[in-house]
Design an enzyme around this catalytic site. Structure first.
Site, PDB file in Angstrom:
ATOM      1  N   GLY A   1       0.821  -1.201   0.000  1.00 50.14           N
ATOM      2  CA  GLY A   1       0.000   0.000   0.000  1.00 50.14           C
ATOM      3  C   GLY A   1       0.852   1.246   0.000  1.00 50.14           C
ATOM      4  O   GLY A   1       2.037   1.221   0.346  1.00 50.14           O
TER       5      GLY A   1
ATOM      6  N   GLY B   1       0.084   8.746   2.609  1.00 49.46           N
ATOM      7  CA  GLY B   1       0.661  10.085   2.619  1.00 49.46           C
ATOM      8  C   GLY B   1       2.030  10.135   3.265  1.00 49.46           C
ATOM      9  O   GLY B   1       2.780  11.094   3.064  1.00 49.46           O
TER      10      GLY B   1
ATOM     11  N   GLY C   1       4.283   7.316   3.320  1.00 48.02           N
ATOM     12  CA  GLY C   1       5.264   6.388   2.801  1.00 48.02           C
ATOM     13  C   GLY C   1       4.631   5.208   2.089  1.00 48.02           C
ATOM     14  O   GLY C   1       3.419   5.141   1.893  1.00 48.02           O
TER      15      GLY C   1
ATOM     16  N   VAL D   1       4.458   0.851   1.902  1.00 42.80           N
ATOM     17  CA  VAL D   1       4.637  -0.360   2.695  1.00 42.80           C
ATOM     18  C   VAL D   1       4.869  -1.541   1.751  1.00 42.80           C
ATOM     19  O   VAL D   1       4.101  -1.754   0.810  1.00 42.80           O
ATOM     20  CB  VAL D   1       3.415  -0.633   3.585  1.00 42.80           C
ATOM     21  CG1 VAL D   1       3.637  -1.889   4.419  1.00 42.80           C
ATOM     22  CG2 VAL D   1       3.147   0.558   4.503  1.00 42.80           C
TER      23      VAL D   1
ATOM     24  N   ASP E   1      -4.392   9.640  12.958  1.00 41.64           N
ATOM     25  CA  ASP E   1      -4.927   9.280  11.645  1.00 41.64           C
ATOM     26  C   ASP E   1      -5.736   7.988  11.746  1.00 41.64           C
ATOM     27  O   ASP E   1      -5.540   7.046  10.975  1.00 41.64           O
ATOM     28  CB  ASP E   1      -3.798   9.138  10.628  1.00 41.64           C
ATOM     29  CG  ASP E   1      -4.304   9.169   9.181  1.00 41.64           C
ATOM     30  OD1 ASP E   1      -5.417   9.690   8.966  1.00 41.64           O
ATOM     31  OD2 ASP E   1      -3.593   8.692   8.296  1.00 41.64           O
TER      32      ASP E   1
END
Length: 709
Positions: free
Chosen positions: A402, A405, A407, A409, A520
């Protein structure tokens, strides 16, 4: 292997250089000057002292009996000296086996600020009569540069037959022309006739109306010239500058005399081709040329007595093999030494850079804290950059799990076989290194079943890399909003997941050594394992709140639809910001709608804020207009209403009016055991020892709620 290939390449290079030095016809007549300035003068050309016509027969430096064209005058008044053809003004730039390039002149006109002629060289003439040269029709073209004029040339062959041609160039503004294109907009071109001995370039243009100066902004000067088209590339800036024609050479074809091979062989004394050569006629052009036989190299116009001529390749090559090999081995040793030094320097630089990043990212501080924190070293690890690069196959795009915003993964496999998720952040902030280290040190100590476990990090890169346990079943967002990729979640599982998320957030807010605000919270940052157990992930935006502070001023970060409006307006981050975001997730679980959703099919129709619409429907007693059908069919209605009330409290605009996550957890856990309620009253007592307050959600009566039967 690399050195072996290099040795072969060096040998081939030396071999080709040796061959080219022989076949490039670069030999000069014995005891004659080989160069004038930077230009080599090979035989049959030769430098004539004083610029006089050299007709001294075999004793001269240029070939005899064919006119002054092969006599090169070296003018030493220039620095460096410049060669000219005979006693004329044609400057020589280069001589090859078939061509000679000379400096060019351009016909030009320029205008002053009043639109009147200022500089005027409307006609330029170049004559090759009396020389063995003709203008190359395959390499040269007529060029016209400017707007509103025609480039014109008149040419004459050996018999003085006249040839004429024009090309038209127009444009009304510089924006019309195309870079590199000479197609009639600002630049035109045309081929020239074969066998020309003289060319005159000039203009044909419209008379400029008096006082018209509009064209000066994009075309103050125009020019016409004949030049080598392979070396000319039109630029729009040519319309603004003085003519470039003098920068581009004219290509001349040269030959011996004006006879064919058959005719020239009859004149044995003056026949130019020497031993081991053959004569070749030019294609419908005047004169002939000489070339060496196959297997021979050298200057075909020189005899062995004169210091050159065509000799067998073996005779020229093998005596110099030792020299070539010596040069090759010397270059090989030099290159190998330089290469080894470069590898050593590069490795040392890489080590220094890694050490610098390690220090910059707080490696020593992290190591110290992991040692001081009991159990820290046992549960976490500082990985090397190489370990994580190998684990992700050099960050293969096919392993991306994925992008967010903060980074990307990647899925990775460590050397011990463990499958992990490796987060590669986008931005490094040296000012937050200490905070990052504190966060990593704390997260490595967190042992909560509903928080993704941080296994370790890498500090040898510019941006620290984080290594987490791998969660295999995707995100909560994918399961709620997927059509078919992931199975839908039952109401019972949704309520359980809500409890797990609330419990984990309560742990982060109150049970950790230093409170952590996630900042978040959203369904896309909640992972599900193979048993559909919820795991909070992605702490890239998280902040640590010192125990002596209740709020923290930060740059506002978060996701639209989940973002706390009070935090958005004040930039003051508190744990109640996570409470608001959790309320958004809770509404998402109830409705299976995205936080910003469309009322039409797909993305069509007006877009609504889910949280705001949810509150509005609650106030209008129309909750079940929004709740998903499966939730209505599976869940006790009173239980659904109670969960909706919890969500409403979490979504209060003022943070002070929202419950804590510990209170939310207690309420949701109690609701999981309720099967059927008509009137539900809930009192929640904080479990925190220093905060024995009682928080009441109030009374929820289903009699006034618009509940479907």
């Amino acid at each position: 292997m690399v050195l072996q290939r290099l040795l072969l390449l060096i040998y081939l290079f030396c071999f080709l250089q040796l061959m080219s030095s022989s076949t490039a016809f670069g030999q000069t007549k014995k005891d004659c000057q080989a160069k004038c300035g930077n230009v080599s003068i090979p035989y049959p050309f030769g430098i004539t002292p004083g610029g006089k016509d050299d007709r001294r027969g075999a004793g001269g430096c240029s070939i005899h009996g064919v006119g002054y064209g092969y006599n090169i005058y070296c003018n030493i008044s220039y620095s460096p000296p410049k060669p000219f053809i005979g006693i004329g003004n044609l400057e020589v730039l280069d001589i090859s086996e078939t061509e000679i390039r000379i400096k060019n002149l351009a016909a030009s006109i320029c205008y002053n600020s009043l639109g009147e002629f200022e500089e005027n060289v409307p006609t330029v003439s170049t004559s090759l009569f009396g020389t063995p040269f003709t203008f190359s029709d395959t390499k040269n073209r007529l060029f016209g540069i400017g707007c509103g004029h025609s480039g014109v040339y008149s040419g004459y062959d050996l018999l003085k037959k006249e040839y004429n041609s024009t090309c038209n160039s127009i444009c009304n503004k510089i924006g019309e022309v195309k870079e590199g294109s000479c197609d009639g907009l600002g630049c035109c071109q045309f081929s020239i006739a074969k066998g020309l001995k003289e060319i005159e370039t000039s203009f044909s243009w419209d008379v400029n109306p008096k006082g018209d100066t509009s064209f000066l902004s994009y075309n103050p000067c125009s020019s016409t010239f004949v030049a080598d088209y392979e070396q000319f590339r039109f630029n729009s800036s040519d319309l603004l500058a003085t003519p470039r024609g003098s920068d581009i050479p004219i290509v001349l074809d040269w030959a011996i005399g004006n006879k064919t091979c058959e005719e020239a062989k009859k004149d044995v004394e003056n026949f130019a081709c020497q031993v081991n050569t053959k004569c070749t006629n030019l294609n419908n052009k005047v004169g002939y040329r000489c070339i060496c036989y196959n297997g021979y190299m050298g200057n075909p116009y020189l005899s062995h007595i004169e210091g050159g001529g065509c000799t067998k390749i073996s005779a020229q090559i093998f005596p110099t093999i030792a020299v070539a090999l010596g040069i090759s081995l010397g270059l090989l040793v030099l290159f190998a030494s330089c290469w080894l030094y470069y590898l050593f320097w590069k490795r040392k630089k890489l080590i220094r850079q890694r050490e610098q990043f390690y220090q910059q990212n707080g490696g020593l501080l992290l190591k110290q804290q992991l040692v001081l924190n009991e159990g820290g070293v046992e549960t976490s690890k500082i990985f090397t950059e190489k370990e994580l690069r190998v684990a992700t196959n050099n960050y293969d795009e096919s392993l991306v799990l994925g992008r967010g915003g903060y980074g990307t993964v990647y899925k990775g496999t460590l050397s011990d076989g463990r499958v992990v998720a490796i987060k590669k952040s986008k931005i490094a902030d040296p000012n937050q290194n200490k905070q990052f280290i504190n966060e990593v040190a704390i997260l490595t100590k967190i042992h909560h079943r509903n928080v993704v476990k941080l296994l370790g990090c890498c500090l040898e890169t510019e941006v620290p890399l984080l290594c987490y346990e791998y969660i295999s079943n995707g995100t909560l967002f994918q399961h709620i909003h997927s059509n078919s990729d992931a199975p839908s979640i039952s109401w019972g599982n949704r309520l359980r997941i809500a409890v797990e998320i609330a419990n984990a957030l309560a742990y982060l807010h109150s049970a950790a050594d230093i409170p952590i605000i996630h900042r978040d919270v959203k369904s896309a940052n909640i992972l599900l394992d193979e048993h559909y157990t919820a795991k909070i992930a992605d702490f890239g935006a998280s902040r640590l709140i010192p125990s002596d502070k209740k709020e923290l001023a930060t740059v506002v970060l978060g996701t639209k639809g989940y973002l706390d409006p009070e935090y958005f307006n004040t930039s003051q981050l508190t744990e109640k910001s996570d409470v608001y975001s959790f309320g958004g997730v809770l509404v998402e679980l109830l409705t299976a709608k995205k936080p910003i959703y469309s009322e039409g099919s797909g993305d069509s129709g007006p877009h609504r804020n889910l949280a705001a619409h949810f509150i509005l429907l609650l106030e209008e007693d129309n909750l079940f207009e929004l709740v998903e059908d499966r939730v209505v069919n599976e869940g006790p209605l009173e239980q659904i209403v109670a969960v909706a009330e919890v969500a409403r409290r979490c979504l209060k605009l003022k943070g002070a009016e929202r419950p804590t996550m510990r209170q939310v957890t207690t309420e949701l856990e109690s609701l999981r055991g309720v099967e059927s309620l008509k009137t539900h009253e809930c009192l929640i007592t904080s479990t925190a020892a220093d905060d024995p307050e009682t928080y009441s959600f109030g009374t929820v009566t289903t009699g006034s709620m618009n509940i479907p039967r």
